[in-house]
Design a protein around this motif. Structure first.
Motif, PDB file in Angstrom:
ATOM      1  N   GLU A 192      45.245  36.139  49.365  1.00  0.00           N
ATOM      2  CA  GLU A 192      46.368  35.831  48.310  1.00  0.00           C
ATOM      3  C   GLU A 192      46.286  35.940  46.515  1.00  0.00           C
ATOM      4  O   GLU A 192      46.605  35.280  45.612  1.00  0.00           O
ATOM      5  CB  GLU A 192      46.864  34.827  48.640  1.00  0.00           C
ATOM      6  N   TYR A 193      44.691  36.313  46.779  1.00  0.00           N
ATOM      7  CA  TYR A 193      44.215  36.197  44.918  1.00  0.00           C
ATOM      8  C   TYR A 193      44.346  37.861  44.578  1.00  0.00           C
ATOM      9  O   TYR A 193      43.847  37.927  43.476  1.00  0.00           O
ATOM     10  CB  TYR A 193      42.947  35.726  45.077  1.00  0.00           C
ATOM     11  N   THR A 194      44.838  38.680  45.241  1.00  0.00           N
ATOM     12  CA  THR A 194      44.749  40.407  44.858  1.00  0.00           C
ATOM     13  C   THR A 194      45.832  40.889  44.423  1.00  0.00           C
ATOM     14  O   THR A 194      46.615  39.757  44.273  1.00  0.00           O
ATOM     15  CB  THR A 194      44.239  41.341  46.013  1.00  0.00           C
ATOM     16  N   ILE A 195      46.175  42.010  43.620  1.00  0.00           N
ATOM     17  CA  ILE A 195      46.919  42.094  42.186  1.00  0.00           C
ATOM     18  C   ILE A 195      48.138  42.307  43.358  1.00  0.00           C
ATOM     19  O   ILE A 195      49.354  42.471  42.792  1.00  0.00           O
ATOM     20  CB  ILE A 195      46.253  43.189  41.642  1.00  0.00           C
ATOM     21  N   GLY A 196      47.429  42.587  45.146  1.00  0.00           N
ATOM     22  CA  GLY A 196      49.003  43.131  45.752  1.00  0.00           C
ATOM     23  C   GLY A 196      49.521  42.107  46.068  1.00  0.00           C
ATOM     24  O   GLY A 196      50.393  42.172  46.987  1.00  0.00           O
ATOM     25  N   THR A 247      40.780  44.238  43.071  1.00  0.00           N
ATOM     26  CA  THR A 247      41.159  43.780  41.612  1.00  0.00           C
ATOM     27  C   THR A 247      42.016  42.569  42.685  1.00  0.00           C
ATOM     28  O   THR A 247      43.234  41.885  42.795  1.00  0.00           O
ATOM     29  CB  THR A 247      42.371  44.631  41.107  1.00  0.00           C
ATOM     30  N   TYR A 248      40.985  41.198  41.675  1.00  0.00           N
ATOM     31  CA  TYR A 248      41.553  40.184  42.083  1.00  0.00           C
ATOM     32  C   TYR A 248      42.559  39.961  40.311  1.00  0.00           C
ATOM     33  O   TYR A 248      41.838  39.862  39.765  1.00  0.00           O
ATOM     34  CB  TYR A 248      40.707  39.307  41.716  1.00  0.00           C
ATOM     35  N   VAL A 249      43.312  38.591  40.525  1.00  0.00           N
ATOM     36  CA  VAL A 249      44.207  38.372  39.073  1.00  0.00           C
ATOM     37  C   VAL A 249      44.331  36.961  39.034  1.00  0.00           C
ATOM     38  O   VAL A 249      44.020  35.793  40.455  1.00  0.00           O
ATOM     39  CB  VAL A 249      45.350  38.958  39.722  1.00  0.00           C
ATOM     40  N   LYS A 250      44.345  36.922  38.169  1.00  0.00           N
ATOM     41  CA  LYS A 250      44.955  34.921  37.796  1.00  0.00           C
ATOM     42  C   LYS A 250      43.690  34.479  38.155  1.00  0.00           C
ATOM     43  O   LYS A 250      44.449  33.319  38.889  1.00  0.00           O
ATOM     44  CB  LYS A 250      46.351  35.012  38.127  1.00  0.00           C
ATOM     45  N   MET A 251      42.667  34.817  38.014  1.00  0.00           N
ATOM     46  CA  MET A 251      41.131  34.227  38.549  1.00  0.00           C
ATOM     47  C   MET A 251      41.257  32.158  38.226  1.00  0.00           C
ATOM     48  O   MET A 251      40.992  32.626  36.746  1.00  0.00           O
ATOM     49  CB  MET A 251      39.944  34.684  38.723  1.00  0.00           C
ATOM     50  N   THR A 252      40.182  31.623  38.984  1.00  0.00           N
ATOM     51  CA  THR A 252      39.698  30.556  38.099  1.00  0.00           C
ATOM     52  C   THR A 252      38.492  30.101  38.216  1.00  0.00           C
ATOM     53  O   THR A 252      38.025  31.346  39.685  1.00  0.00           O
ATOM     54  CB  THR A 252      40.314  29.147  38.874  1.00  0.00           C
ATOM     55  N   ALA A 253      37.966  29.577  38.187  1.00  0.00           N
ATOM     56  CA  ALA A 253      35.920  28.865  38.836  1.00  0.00           C
ATOM     57  C   ALA A 253      36.579  28.784  40.301  1.00  0.00           C
ATOM     58  O   ALA A 253      35.297  29.407  41.232  1.00  0.00           O
ATOM     59  CB  ALA A 253      35.316  28.029  38.039  1.00  0.00           C
ATOM     60  N   ASP A 254      37.074  28.215  40.719  1.00  0.00           N
ATOM     61  CA  ASP A 254      37.641  28.369  42.171  1.00  0.00           C
ATOM     62  C   ASP A 254      37.335  29.094  42.974  1.00  0.00           C
ATOM     63  O   ASP A 254      37.272  29.460  43.553  1.00  0.00           O
ATOM     64  CB  ASP A 254      38.505  26.887  42.302  1.00  0.00           C
TER      65      ASP A 254
END
Length: 126
Positions: free
Chosen positions: A116-120, A91-98
């Motif tokens: 660093e993009y995961t919920i954990g 689960t990736y959170v606070k995603m952006t196009a980049d």
């Protein structure tokens, strides 16, 4: 649209991307973008477009990009879940196009979760 040929060209281009939304095989990786009101308000549309474009650009036929409603963690939107054939979910959170482009490169192509993009990740929970 100015001609029937232009319409045919559009049709062929769209047909070539159909595999991005169609589940063909249990061996596919599924990328699911949360597109409920909260996700859309937080920027999920460009994230969905970035995943779709990157997957198409790289010709990743084993990756299916779809959308869903509420995933249930609104404060972390846009949320993207990656389901692998072995049942593992990231689960990736606070995603952006980049960030989506990096996830395609590192996770979907090279098999390395972008931690660093995961919920954990502690940095995402602050």
């Amino acid at each position: 649209m100015k001609s029937l040929e232009e319409l045919r060209a559009i049709r062929e281009r769209v047909k070539s991307n159909v595999h991005l939304r169609k589940e063909d095989s249990p061996d596919n990786i599924r990328v699911v973008v949360g597109m409920a009101t909260c996700g859309i308000a937080a920027g999920a549309r460009p994230v969905l477009a970035a995943f779709t474009d990157e997957v198409a650009k790289r010709g990743l036929e084993n990756v299916m990009v779809t959308q869903t409603g509420c995933i249930g963690i609104c404060q972390y939107e846009p949320v993207v879940e990656v389901f692998e054939p072995d049942g593992k979910k990231t689960t990736y959170v606070k995603m952006t196009a980049d960030k989506a482009a990096r996830v395609v490169t590192e996770h979907l192509v090279n098999g390395k979760v972008v931690e660093e993009y995961t919920i954990g990740s502690i940095s995402n929970l602050k």
